[in-house]
Design an enzyme around this catalytic site. Structure first.
Site, PDB file in Angstrom:
ATOM      1  N   GLY A   1       0.895  -1.299  -0.187  1.00 21.17           N
ATOM      2  CA  GLY A   1      -0.123  -0.068  -0.109  1.00 21.17           C
ATOM      3  C   GLY A   1       0.857   1.278   0.002  1.00 21.17           C
ATOM      4  N   THR A   2       1.957   1.146  -0.312  1.00 18.85           N
ATOM      5  CA  THR A   2       3.094   2.287  -0.213  1.00 18.85           C
ATOM      6  C   THR A   2       2.731   3.110  -1.496  1.00 18.85           C
ATOM      7  OG1 THR A   2       4.779   1.090   1.025  1.00 18.85           O
ATOM      8  CG2 THR A   2       5.458   3.079  -0.233  1.00 18.85           C
ATOM      9  N   THR A   3       2.687   4.365  -1.467  1.00 18.75           N
ATOM     10  CA  THR A   3       2.342   5.107  -2.619  1.00 18.75           C
ATOM     11  C   THR A   3       3.891   5.907  -2.631  1.00 18.75           C
ATOM     12  OG1 THR A   3       1.334   7.123  -1.299  1.00 18.75           O
ATOM     13  CG2 THR A   3       0.086   5.206  -2.584  1.00 18.75           C
TER      14      THR A   3
ATOM     15  N   SER B   1      -3.592   1.748  -4.267  1.00 13.21           N
ATOM     16  CA  SER B   1      -3.478   2.941  -3.806  1.00 13.21           C
ATOM     17  C   SER B   1      -4.179   3.487  -2.496  1.00 13.21           C
ATOM     18  CB  SER B   1      -3.688   4.205  -5.001  1.00 13.21           C
ATOM     19  OG  SER B   1      -5.010   4.369  -5.126  1.00 13.21           O
ATOM     20  N   ASN B   2      -5.191   2.672  -2.355  1.00 13.24           N
ATOM     21  CA  ASN B   2      -6.098   2.671  -1.141  1.00 13.24           C
ATOM     22  C   ASN B   2      -6.847   1.603  -1.019  1.00 13.24           C
ATOM     23  OD1 ASN B   2      -8.247   3.677   0.652  1.00 13.24           O
ATOM     24  ND2 ASN B   2      -7.437   5.721   0.188  1.00 13.24           N
TER      25      ASN B   2
ATOM     26  N   HIS C   1      -4.213  15.236   4.081  1.00 10.42           N
ATOM     27  CA  HIS C   1      -3.734  13.976   4.951  1.00 10.42           C
ATOM     28  C   HIS C   1      -2.821  14.587   6.023  1.00 10.42           C
ATOM     29  CE1 HIS C   1      -4.682  11.730   1.215  1.00 10.42           C
ATOM     30  NE2 HIS C   1      -4.654  10.718   2.039  1.00 10.42           N
ATOM     31  N   HIS C   2      -2.457  13.571   6.834  1.00 14.74           N
ATOM     32  CA  HIS C   2      -1.803  13.929   8.143  1.00 14.74           C
ATOM     33  C   HIS C   2      -0.331  14.396   7.665  1.00 14.74           C
ATOM     34  CE1 HIS C   2       0.370   9.965   7.288  1.00 14.74           C
ATOM     35  NE2 HIS C   2      -0.763   9.563   7.144  1.00 14.74           N
TER      36      HIS C   2
ATOM     37  N   LYS D   1       2.609  12.296   5.980  1.00 14.51           N
ATOM     38  CA  LYS D   1       2.666  11.709   4.504  1.00 14.51           C
ATOM     39  C   LYS D   1       3.519  12.373   3.761  1.00 14.51           C
ATOM     40  CE  LYS D   1      -0.432  10.216   1.219  1.00 14.51           C
ATOM     41  NZ  LYS D   1       0.120   8.908   0.963  1.00 14.51           N
TER      42      LYS D   1
ATOM     43  N   GLY E   1      -1.207   8.774  -3.603  1.00 13.14           N
ATOM     44  CA  GLY E   1      -1.764   7.973  -4.349  1.00 13.14           C
ATOM     45  C   GLY E   1      -3.163   7.881  -4.795  1.00 13.14           C
ATOM     46  N   THR E   2      -4.016   7.907  -3.795  1.00 11.85           N
ATOM     47  CA  THR E   2      -5.495   7.946  -3.945  1.00 11.85           C
ATOM     48  C   THR E   2      -5.902   9.070  -4.956  1.00 11.85           C
ATOM     49  OG1 THR E   2      -5.843   7.048  -1.865  1.00 11.85           O
ATOM     50  CG2 THR E   2      -7.562   8.103  -2.886  1.00 11.85           C
TER      51      THR E   2
END
Length: 238
Positions: A75-77, A101-102, A134-135, A138, A144-145
């Site tokens: 799940g790494t982007t 991506s998610n 996002h946080h 990141k 990626g999403t």
């Protein structure tokens, strides 16, 4: 299943808890800066690996698992410029690789709604913009999403051929994406079509990391004993 966790940050810890709650065992954890442990994975009884690390580490983690004949869910982007290379490597080695991506089920429903709306808006006189939040931990932007959302629009709407990050002045064929980084925000994505008459928008807001972690564990359960390259459309049968 015996699971290898690659990455033990907040996401890794959430995956660990959910996996154990579903009756699985965490056989080995390899965290940031522990790449020497990758040499150990061939000698372990691991059924599947789940990888949420950093763009710089993803390719080595994925190829190491493929070499060890361990199915891997990633799940790494931020590394997708090498996706085709990894896909070919996995197929050559007859391995098993699952990328998303998610992993949130809700986000993947959102992906489909986004494509449907983009197709409806193909001939309409609206301008389009996107935002993602996002946080602060990141590192990649846009997410990626967000890139997946933009690519879904491009696939269905002839007006748009590319996306760009934080551009004040864009050409008419470009989707502008604004990225925000705010403490303790798991992830919010919004697509807005606007005109002088009205606005139409769709939005997904994650409340925690549990949705992402749950989807990743489901993907790992599904991937076990398979060969090939897969994604969330395969898991959810969209």
């Amino acid at each position: 299943m015996n699971i290898l966790l690659l990455g033990y940050g907040k996401m890794g810890k959430t995956i660990e808890k959910l996996a154990i709650d579903r009756g699985h065992k965490i056989a080995l954890i390899i965290d940031r800066g522990e790449t020497e442990k990758l040499s150990q994975i061939k000698d372990t009884d691991i059924d599947v690996a789940i990888e949420f690390t950093e763009p710089e580490a993803a390719v080595l983690n994925i190829t190491s698992c493929i070499d060890a004949d361990i199915p891997i869910v990633s799940g790494t982007t931020g590394w997708l410029q090498k996706y085709d290379e990894i896909k070919s490597y996995c197929e050559e080695k007859e391995g098993a690789f699952f990328y998303g991506s998610n992993y949130s089920i809700g986000v993947n429903i959102f992906f489909k709604l986004n494509e449907f709306l983009a197709k409806l808006m193909d001939t309409q006189n609206y301008e389009l913009e996107m935002s993602e939040t996002h946080h602060t931990e990141k590192k990649d932007a846009p997410s990626g999403t967000a890139i997946s959302i933009a690519e879904g629009i491009i696939k269905q709407n002839k007006k748009y051929t590319k996306w760009a990050l934080d551009k004040n002045k864009k050409d008419e064929n470009e989707i502008p994406i604004t990225a925000h980084r705010i403490e303790n925000v798991p992830g919010t994505h919004e697509v807005i079509y606007h005109s002088d008459i009205d606005n139409i928008s769709i939005k997904h807001t994650a409340h925690s990391r549990k949705g992402f972690a749950f989807g990743a564990v489901l993907a790992a359960e599904w991937l076990k004993d398979k060969k090939g390259v897969f994604g969330m459309n395969d898991l959810l049968q969209f």
